[in-house]
Scaffold this active site. Structure first.
Site, PDB file in Angstrom:
ATOM      1  N   LYS A  95       0.880  -1.164   0.000  1.00  0.00           N
ATOM      2  CA  LYS A  95       0.000   0.000   0.000  1.00  0.00           C
ATOM      3  C   LYS A  95       0.920   1.217   0.000  1.00  0.00           C
ATOM      4  O   LYS A  95       1.647   1.457   0.964  1.00  0.00           O
ATOM      5  CB  LYS A  95      -0.904  -0.067   1.233  1.00  0.00           C
ATOM      6  CG  LYS A  95      -1.441   1.232   1.791  1.00  0.00           C
ATOM      7  CD  LYS A  95      -2.590   1.809   1.024  1.00  0.00           C
ATOM      8  CE  LYS A  95      -3.122   3.030   1.788  1.00  0.00           C
ATOM      9  NZ  LYS A  95      -2.120   4.134   1.875  1.00  0.00           N
TER      10      LYS A  95
ATOM     11  N   GLY B 134       5.611   3.754  11.047  1.00  0.00           N
ATOM     12  CA  GLY B 134       4.932   5.047  11.072  1.00  0.00           C
ATOM     13  C   GLY B 134       4.550   5.431  12.483  1.00  0.00           C
ATOM     14  O   GLY B 134       5.226   5.078  13.449  1.00  0.00           O
ATOM     15  N   SER B 135       3.433   6.139  12.593  1.00  0.00           N
ATOM     16  CA  SER B 135       3.028   6.700  13.884  1.00  0.00           C
ATOM     17  C   SER B 135       2.447   5.635  14.802  1.00  0.00           C
ATOM     18  O   SER B 135       2.003   4.582  14.351  1.00  0.00           O
ATOM     19  CB  SER B 135       1.972   7.780  13.672  1.00  0.00           C
ATOM     20  OG  SER B 135       0.773   7.183  13.233  1.00  0.00           O
TER      21      SER B 135
ATOM     22  N   GLY C 258      -1.308   5.135  13.867  1.00  0.00           N
ATOM     23  CA  GLY C 258      -1.477   4.336  12.651  1.00  0.00           C
ATOM     24  C   GLY C 258      -1.177   2.870  12.898  1.00  0.00           C
ATOM     25  O   GLY C 258      -1.963   1.990  12.527  1.00  0.00           O
ATOM     26  N   GLY C 259      -0.065   2.594  13.549  1.00  0.00           N
ATOM     27  CA  GLY C 259       0.345   1.209  13.777  1.00  0.00           C
ATOM     28  C   GLY C 259      -0.589   0.487  14.731  1.00  0.00           C
ATOM     29  O   GLY C 259      -0.969  -0.657  14.494  1.00  0.00           O
TER      30      GLY C 259
ATOM     31  N   GLU D 220       6.400  -0.711  13.481  1.00  0.00           N
ATOM     32  CA  GLU D 220       7.488  -0.016  14.135  1.00  0.00           C
ATOM     33  C   GLU D 220       7.002   1.414  14.293  1.00  0.00           C
ATOM     34  O   GLU D 220       6.721   2.088  13.306  1.00  0.00           O
ATOM     35  CB  GLU D 220       8.721  -0.143  13.245  1.00  0.00           C
ATOM     36  CG  GLU D 220       9.984   0.207  13.931  1.00  0.00           C
ATOM     37  CD  GLU D 220      10.510   1.464  13.347  1.00  0.00           C
ATOM     38  OE1 GLU D 220      10.140   2.536  13.888  1.00  0.00           O
ATOM     39  OE2 GLU D 220      11.239   1.384  12.359  1.00  0.00           O
TER      40      GLU D 220
ATOM     41  N   CYS E 249      13.115   7.386  13.235  1.00  0.00           N
ATOM     42  CA  CYS E 249      12.523   6.697  14.384  1.00  0.00           C
ATOM     43  C   CYS E 249      13.519   6.599  15.529  1.00  0.00           C
ATOM     44  O   CYS E 249      13.126   6.377  16.667  1.00  0.00           O
ATOM     45  CB  CYS E 249      12.020   5.320  13.985  1.00  0.00           C
ATOM     46  SG  CYS E 249      13.062   4.514  12.786  1.00  0.00           S
TER      47      CYS E 249
ATOM     48  N   GLU F  76       6.525  11.098  21.899  1.00  0.00           N
ATOM     49  CA  GLU F  76       7.387  11.593  20.841  1.00  0.00           C
ATOM     50  C   GLU F  76       6.804  12.845  20.181  1.00  0.00           C
ATOM     51  O   GLU F  76       5.598  12.914  19.915  1.00  0.00           O
ATOM     52  CB  GLU F  76       7.531  10.488  19.785  1.00  0.00           C
ATOM     53  CG  GLU F  76       8.481  10.838  18.659  1.00  0.00           C
ATOM     54  CD  GLU F  76       8.586   9.717  17.624  1.00  0.00           C
ATOM     55  OE1 GLU F  76       7.707   8.823  17.604  1.00  0.00           O
ATOM     56  OE2 GLU F  76       9.548   9.745  16.834  1.00  0.00           O
TER      57      GLU F  76
END
Lengths: 511, 511
Positions: free
Chosen positions: B167, B224-225, B228-229, B248, B285, B375
């Site tokens: 994606k 990603g964030s 989102g994860g 991650e 990250c 973060e």
């Protein structure tokens, strides 16, 4: 303080001796103790951890006849089985003791530095597996010794460096307590941190769920029903910090009979499988609950042989009332639903005995009724008669995840059924040829696991040396001073273990 | 068919070229194609799989300037970084190509039979890792090449034997499409099954969630964030058949400065860390977002040095409007909340540039305000001044899971801070000494992962050779005819790989 007690499987009557139930308001103390013990345990030499596990085996053996008779009474399992299971339990403790001592299980990997690399210097990086933290282990009703207080989950978690809290199975509280006390004696005499191993009794779900929810809990080991395991898995995933759950749940362990192999030995296989489904009253997670073949006269011979052999096998005690009740209800439902045809069903007056049952259905019926894939825990198997090879393949492709799959196949027909082989392989954790799935060898190459719903994590085995990996995660050390490096990552490879050095396996030290 | 387009990060204006959005009603077809490709791919020799990945690297290189300029435009990253990232991407593809060819990654384990063992014959059991099935890979906005269409997740999943559906990240659709087309060309010219690699565009959550929910999907890779994860993780766990998600997510990557090391080089470290937090505009990250030390004059020198150096560093473009907006809002909130003291903040007229910011707070303030652990993605770091060693330890013990932790420490003070070391180690995936966490070496010993919420599965690395293990599970073969055994489990060890034979590593064949 509330208490509960053990129940004799054969009679349903109380066994002398009460056990204090752990209250949920004690959970914080238990888990804080487990966490403190886990931290202290990290400074204990791996060799001493191994001594502890080996001492636990000795202490369990020293319980002698007292343990055997208690386990027989609570589980209803015969003496030979309990003695055998005690042997397996001690072997597992010794195996994981030896694994801890050797230290190779940590998968040490070292990439050495290159200060002259362009455009950036290459750092020194070293990686090994380290313990997750406190682990909750649930006792399993069908393995009162080998998968309970000091079973495979406990032994592998302690070897990995985790603290363990066991929740006793309420079907065998006395057996669990005897074993737990033995482990505690072993911990004490080998100088382990206080509370590295704790044991709790709880009759309902509250304690179990509270232990899994506690923020200091870092992993869970469970063997039992789908409903029980999935509930723990869901709770673990709904936590603020989700944690891994290794739940080994139901499986129907499909067995495929291919035409030539069936033709050659239909009657012999019928006898063999009658034995496999009644072993331990069918109360093994690898019980062959689904047999799939193409309809033929040979299949009829197989069914008759299985039926005739079952007629000669005495029904055995089931583990506890909940299990025998569920089994009897399942058998009645098979009859009342009328979807499958009962070939043989022994109905015992004593409802605590598991009267074996086999049934049959066409391939089309099986494909139309997904509920036929569900496990009926006990001495039961469904024989599916497919109309042809294509329907057999469609059935394999329709299967849920399984612990095992078995192929009864002749060398001459291997190449004809490669699609069946690939389809079966993709839904199982272990594929067996020309044998029975019952009997799980404790070996390095064993995988006792499989795709969901057989387990909640297909990437790990609950049996064998690799079971230790469930309770660990990798940690990398970058440019770490030698004084802080764990033994397995030191230049000097004192234990002579195999490590990956710059990507290649070697048991050399680093110059 | 709806379309969308790329946006120039520096200006917010449209880049020529439209991309068709995948509709959710196409999902069944995509995933059925992926499943069929996965099955066909199992019959493809591992050597050819390796050729495919190596060819993909060649095809990406052959895109030349077109790819570089498109990636620069969509990501706002400078040319040097994009060229470097392309090199890393090709290296990863070649690394996993080589891993597939060698075949050692499957962790082959063989326990040979012993027909004479009592009381039962010991079976022959052989185990290796096998692919999970179709994998969904999400492009990452901060790595338009190395963690996107043909990044580390894609390369490791294809090497493991999985089919991949990517994606594309909507921040770089053109870059993603160029790379995807290159991978498809490589698949075609190396004779891979059709649809072994597919690529889909979607602007909202619908497509992403639909891909994760699809029953034929067997694993997910995401960078990603946290939001989102975690959303993908929850969806995957709510499926009838839960599947693994390797997300991650965020991390503040704590850095501990110990007194003697700080005294020796306070100004130098201030300069170094000003560089580390502004590298790639802080959009890594492993950005060091949290610096922890004991208050002292040396710490003041460090802060001044960091502040002065930041004043000399030009602000850089951020990846996309969503990220720069969130960063600017975060900075404003720091000021308006007044919990931390801003030491330095550059506010740019051009809101697309990330103006660096550092702040400070006392240890007590940090402990009282857990939100300070969150973060702020961009060139930001919080310096926590502890009153003493004990408060420093309490802070480490309060930390959430992290990708990395760093210790700036002198050899002389190692033994004084072993509790700090153990506490830090237990919450991180990688521990770094006397350096910076930015810069993730692609090495076998690298662990790029860590306890939740840094990732959703601390047991696997997203970077380095072992990343392949994310997409595989063990399968055991019991008494399997040689004709059906995979290459790695054959007696003849044609590739000369290391295997565990009866529990011991060897690269010998079996007699």
């Amino acid at each position: 303080m509330e208490t509960y007690y053990g129940i004799e499987a054969a009679t349903g009557s109380k066994i002398a001796g009460d056990f204090e139930l752990t209250e949920t308001d004690q959970l914080d103390v238990i888990m804080e103790q487990a966490h403190a013990a886990y931290l202290a345990y990290q400074s204990i030499d791996a060799n001493k951890k191994g001594d502890f596990l080996i001492a636990a085996a000795e202490e369990i053996e020293a319980l002698g006849e007292q343990l055997i008779s208690r386990a027989m009474a609570e589980s209803g399992l015969p003496e030979g089985r309990i003695i055998g299971e005690r042997g397996r339990t001690m072997n597992q403790l010794r195996l994981f003791g030896a694994i801890a001592k050797k230290g190779e299980w940590v998968e040490a990997s070292i990439d050495t530095a290159d200060p002259n690399r362009e455009p950036f210097a290459k750092p020194d990086i070293r990686k090994q597996l380290e313990p997750l933290g406190p682990v909750i282990v649930f006792g399993a009703s069908n393995f009162p010794l080998a998968y309970s207080a000091a079973g495979g989950d406990t032994a592998s978690a302690l070897a990995a460096g985790c603290a363990v809290v066991v929740k006793a199975h309420p079907a065998h509280p006395g057996t669990s307590q005897l074993v737990a006390d033995a482990v505690c004696r072993a911990a004490e005499r080998t100088g382990m941190p206080k509370n590295i191993y704790q044991h709790a009794h709880g009759a309902g779900f509250e304690l179990a769920h509270g232990l899994v929810k506690h923020p200091l809990t870092k992993a869970v080991g469970f063997t039992g029903s789908f409903n029980g395991g999935k509930a723990l898995y869901d709770i673990a995933n709904e936590r603020d910090e989700p944690i891994p759950v290794f739940a080994e749940m139901g499986s129907v362990n499909p067995v495929l009979f291919f035409p030539s192999a069936l033709k050659n030995q239909a009657a012999v296989w019928g006898k063999t499988y009658a034995g496999s489904i009644t072993l331990g009253s069918g109360q093994f997670c690898t019980n062959p609950g689904l047999i799939i073949a193409i309809e033929s006269e040979d299949l009829d011979v197989f069914k008759e042989s299985m039926r005739d052999t079952l007629g000669t096998i005495a029904s055995q005690q089931m583990l506890h009332d909940g299990i025998s009740k569920a089994f009897n209800q399942g058998k009645s439902k098979l009859e009342s639903d009328g979807i499958v045809e009962i070939i043989y069903a022994k109905n015992e007056d004593n409802s605590r005995l598991g009267g074996p049952c086999i049934a049959t259905a066409s391939g089309a019926t099986f494909l139309q009724n997904p509920q036929l894939q569900k496990e009926l825990f006990g001495p039961y198997s469904l024989i599916v008669a497919c109309k042809d090879e294509a329907e057999m393949l469609a059935i394999i492709q329709s299967l849920e995840g399984q612990l095992t799959g078995t192929m009864i196949i002749d060398e001459s027909e291997l190449s004809n059924f490669s699609a069946h082989f690939i389809a079966l392989k993709s839904v199982v954790g272990r594929i067996i040829f020309n044998g029975v799935p019952t009997g799980v060898e404790v070996a390095t190459a064993m995988n006792h696991g499989g795709p969901f719903p057989a387990t909640t994590d297909s990437r790990y085995s609950a049996v064998g040396a690799d079971a230790i990996k469930r309770f660990a995660r990798p940690v990398s050390y970058q440019n770490c001073p030698s004084a802080l490096l764990p033994n397995a990552l030191q230049n000097q490879n004192a234990q002579g273990i195999f490590r990956k050095v710059n990507g290649s396996f070697t048991n050399d030290s680093i110059q």
